[in-house]
Design a protein around this motif. Structure first.
Motif, mmCIF file in Angstrom:
data_model
loop_
_atom_site.group_PDB
_atom_site.id
_atom_site.type_symbol
_atom_site.label_atom_id
_atom_site.label_comp_id
_atom_site.label_asym_id
_atom_site.label_seq_id
_atom_site.Cartn_x
_atom_site.Cartn_y
_atom_site.Cartn_z
ATOM 1 N N ILE A 1 0.837 -1.208 0.000
ATOM 2 C CA ILE A 1 0.000 0.000 0.000
ATOM 3 C C ILE A 1 0.866 1.249 0.000
ATOM 4 O O ILE A 1 0.650 2.184 -0.795
ATOM 5 C CB ILE A 1 -0.949 -0.009 1.213
ATOM 6 C CG1 ILE A 1 -1.985 -1.130 1.066
ATOM 7 C CG2 ILE A 1 -1.650 1.341 1.366
ATOM 8 C CD1 ILE A 1 -2.828 -1.355 2.305
ATOM 9 N N CYS A 2 1.860 1.283 0.871
ATOM 10 C CA CYS A 2 2.711 2.473 0.969
ATOM 11 C C CYS A 2 3.552 2.651 -0.294
ATOM 12 O O CYS A 2 3.762 3.782 -0.752
ATOM 13 C CB CYS A 2 3.606 2.377 2.201
ATOM 14 S SG CYS A 2 2.709 2.448 3.770
ATOM 15 N N PHE A 3 4.009 1.542 -0.864
ATOM 16 C CA PHE A 3 4.785 1.647 -2.106
ATOM 17 C C PHE A 3 3.936 2.210 -3.240
ATOM 18 O O PHE A 3 4.373 3.114 -3.965
ATOM 19 C CB PHE A 3 5.326 0.274 -2.505
ATOM 20 C CG PHE A 3 5.929 0.251 -3.886
ATOM 21 C CD1 PHE A 3 7.198 0.749 -4.109
ATOM 22 C CD2 PHE A 3 5.211 -0.254 -4.968
ATOM 23 C CE1 PHE A 3 7.751 0.739 -5.378
ATOM 24 C CE2 PHE A 3 5.751 -0.268 -6.236
ATOM 25 C CZ PHE A 3 7.023 0.230 -6.448
ATOM 26 N N ILE A 4 2.730 1.707 -3.393
ATOM 27 C CA ILE A 4 1.860 2.155 -4.477
ATOM 28 C C ILE A 4 1.533 3.643 -4.347
ATOM 29 O O ILE A 4 1.597 4.402 -5.324
ATOM 30 C CB ILE A 4 0.570 1.316 -4.514
ATOM 31 C CG1 ILE A 4 0.888 -0.122 -4.939
ATOM 32 C CG2 ILE A 4 -0.463 1.926 -5.463
ATOM 33 C CD1 ILE A 4 -0.282 -1.076 -4.808
ATOM 34 N N LEU A 5 1.203 4.073 -3.144
ATOM 35 C CA LEU A 5 0.853 5.479 -2.941
ATOM 36 C C LEU A 5 2.055 6.396 -3.139
ATOM 37 O O LEU A 5 1.942 7.464 -3.759
ATOM 38 C CB LEU A 5 0.259 5.672 -1.540
ATOM 39 C CG LEU A 5 -1.130 5.056 -1.329
ATOM 40 C CD1 LEU A 5 -1.579 5.220 0.116
ATOM 41 C CD2 LEU A 5 -2.140 5.699 -2.272
ATOM 42 N N SER A 6 3.217 6.000 -2.626
ATOM 43 C CA SER A 6 4.419 6.823 -2.816
ATOM 44 C C SER A 6 4.803 6.897 -4.285
ATOM 45 O O SER A 6 5.168 7.965 -4.794
ATOM 46 C CB SER A 6 5.583 6.253 -1.998
ATOM 47 O OG SER A 6 5.346 6.364 -0.617
ATOM 48 N N ALA A 7 4.706 5.763 -4.985
ATOM 49 C CA ALA A 7 5.017 5.755 -6.420
ATOM 50 C C ALA A 7 4.030 6.627 -7.194
ATOM 51 O O ALA A 7 4.413 7.338 -8.134
ATOM 52 C CB ALA A 7 4.994 4.321 -6.948
ATOM 53 N N ALA A 8 2.761 6.596 -6.788
ATOM 54 C CA ALA A 8 1.748 7.425 -7.457
ATOM 55 C C ALA A 8 2.050 8.909 -7.268
ATOM 56 O O ALA A 8 1.892 9.710 -8.204
ATOM 57 C CB ALA A 8 0.363 7.091 -6.914
ATOM 58 N N ILE A 9 2.498 9.284 -6.081
ATOM 59 C CA ILE A 9 2.852 10.686 -5.815
ATOM 60 C C ILE A 9 4.011 11.114 -6.704
ATOM 61 O O ILE A 9 4.009 12.215 -7.274
ATOM 62 C CB ILE A 9 3.205 10.868 -4.325
ATOM 63 C CG1 ILE A 9 1.950 10.717 -3.466
ATOM 64 C CG2 ILE A 9 3.844 12.238 -4.086
ATOM 65 C CD1 ILE A 9 2.214 10.685 -1.981
ATOM 66 N N ILE A 10 5.013 10.236 -6.844
ATOM 67 C CA ILE A 10 6.159 10.560 -7.694
ATOM 68 C C ILE A 10 5.724 10.751 -9.143
ATOM 69 O O ILE A 10 6.135 11.708 -9.817
ATOM 70 C CB ILE A 10 7.222 9.449 -7.583
ATOM 71 C CG1 ILE A 10 7.824 9.426 -6.178
ATOM 72 C CG2 ILE A 10 8.328 9.649 -8.626
ATOM 73 C CD1 ILE A 10 8.770 8.269 -5.932
ATOM 74 N N VAL A 11 4.876 9.863 -9.636
ATOM 75 C CA VAL A 11 4.386 9.966 -11.015
ATOM 76 C C VAL A 11 3.584 11.249 -11.207
ATOM 77 O O VAL A 11 3.731 11.950 -12.229
ATOM 78 C CB VAL A 11 3.538 8.735 -11.372
ATOM 79 C CG1 VAL A 11 2.856 8.924 -12.722
ATOM 80 C CG2 VAL A 11 4.395 7.480 -11.387
ATOM 81 N N LEU A 12 2.734 11.592 -10.246
ATOM 82 C CA LEU A 12 1.943 12.822 -10.336
ATOM 83 C C LEU A 12 2.841 14.049 -10.416
ATOM 84 O O LEU A 12 2.561 14.986 -11.178
ATOM 85 C CB LEU A 12 1.011 12.929 -9.130
ATOM 86 C CG LEU A 12 -0.207 11.997 -9.108
ATOM 87 C CD1 LEU A 12 -0.921 12.107 -7.762
ATOM 88 C CD2 LEU A 12 -1.166 12.336 -10.238
ATOM 89 N N CYS A 13 3.915 14.040 -9.649
ATOM 90 C CA CYS A 13 4.826 15.190 -9.649
ATOM 91 C C CYS A 13 5.607 15.279 -10.956
ATOM 92 O O CYS A 13 5.756 16.363 -11.529
ATOM 93 C CB CYS A 13 5.786 15.091 -8.467
ATOM 94 S SG CYS A 13 5.018 15.330 -6.854
ATOM 95 N N ILE A 14 6.098 14.148 -11.435
ATOM 96 C CA ILE A 14 6.873 14.153 -12.670
ATOM 97 C C ILE A 14 5.998 14.545 -13.864
ATOM 98 O O ILE A 14 6.449 15.236 -14.776
ATOM 99 C CB ILE A 14 7.514 12.771 -12.900
ATOM 100 C CG1 ILE A 14 8.601 12.526 -11.853
ATOM 101 C CG2 ILE A 14 8.108 12.663 -14.300
ATOM 102 C CD1 ILE A 14 9.267 11.177 -11.958
ATOM 103 N N CYS A 15 4.747 14.116 -13.842
ATOM 104 C CA CYS A 15 3.821 14.438 -14.941
ATOM 105 C C CYS A 15 3.083 15.753 -14.713
ATOM 106 O O CYS A 15 2.230 16.125 -15.540
ATOM 107 C CB CYS A 15 2.814 13.309 -15.112
ATOM 108 S SG CYS A 15 3.558 11.737 -15.588
#
Length: 294
Positions: A188-202
């Motif tokens: 859960i924590c990995f998915i949410l942290s990865a999603a935040i990174i993708v949102l920032c990069i995009c």
């Protein structure tokens, strides 16, 4: 004149060093290291991926194509550099552990492996230097990934990936429901942290139906609580004899290539505690961000 500007930028020279070091590391390994263990493929991937990404960043910078890139150039280069530093660091630890440990006889193959290890360490230093130069300074306007919380997100996801490797080879989370909870925490924590990174990069953070800063703070609090539970639960069910665990390292681990099962379970316990500390620091920074915004 973008090329003149890039050449006068210390980032260019640091990236060029990282490019050369990572290239030498994987080229020497492929040429003569004679890798017979699958772990070597991971190390080669770390170096080649870092090389390819750095080459891409250098070409974009050299030809001034930042505005045409489909990602946020304020966030992408430092995010990649942080991941590359962690990848090369992992390769610098894993490679000698599997391919130099216990080697007593001198050979040309061993020389290749030593050279690959040295250049992997140099690449790690170069990428860490790039992150240090690129990170946001106090009062400086920068992308989220260049700030401390953004860099912590990268570290959190990377540590989680290492945990996934250790708990899946062999599978060590299916003997009790409490251990399955630990797996759920990591996922859960990995998915949410990865999603935040993708949102920032995009650059999609503005598309969220709620304030991004408040979401970061709430998520960091949730992650701290979840990882705190995993930090307590995992050692209990893996190292407490009352719950079927073993508190002492088996003697057979000394002759095992790389890490034995007990070592991997201990590594998961340590990395879980490391991620707990990372998320705690993330919470502190995120809470400050909310208060400053308000």
């Amino acid at each position: 004149m973008p090329i003149v500007v890039v050449h006068s930028n210390p980032l260019f020279w640091v990236r060029l060093c990282a490019l050369v070091f990572s290239c030498v590391a994987f080229a020497v390994t492929v040429h003569g290291a004679n890798l017979l263990h699958g772990t070597g493929d991971w190390c080669v991937f770390c170096w080649s991926f870092s090389f390819a990404g750095t080459l891409l960043v250098l070409l974009v910078e050299l030809f001034g194509l930042q505005t045409r890139a489909p990602v946020s150039w304020k966030n992408f280069p430092i995010t990649f550099a942080c991941y590359a530093s962690l990848l090369c660091l992992s390769a610098s630890i894993i490679f000698p552990l599997y391919f130099l440990k216990g080697q007593t006889s001198h050979s040309k193959m061993q020389d290749y492996r030593i050279v690959a290890t040295v250049f992997s360490c140099l690449a790690t230093i170069a990428y860490m230097s790039e992150v240090s130069i690129s990170k946001a300074r106090p009062g400086e306007v920068a992308g989220y990934m260049a700030t401390a919380p953004g860099l912590l997100k990268v570290c959190e996801t990377f540590v989680a990936c290492v945990i996934f490797v250790f708990i899946s080879d062999p599978v060590s989370y299916d003997s009790h429901d409490a251990l399955r909870w630990c797996l759920a925490v990591y996922c859960i924590c990995f998915i949410l942290s990865a999603a935040i990174i993708v949102l920032c990069i995009c650059e999609c953070t503005g598309c969220l139906p709620f304030p991004f800063a408040r979401f970061l703070s709430a998520y960091a609090l949730l992650a701290v609580v979840m990882y705190l539970s995993a930090t307590i639960v995992w050692p209990i069910f893996k190292f407490d004899r009352k719950h079927g665990g073993s508190s002492s390292r088996p003697s057979s681990c000394g002759s095992t290539l790389g890490l034995c099962v007990w070592d991997k379970q201990m590594a998961v316990a340590v990395l879980t505690a490391v991620n707990f500390v990372l998320y705690l620091a993330d919470l502190i920074y995120s809470a400050r961000l909310v208060f400053i915004t308000v």
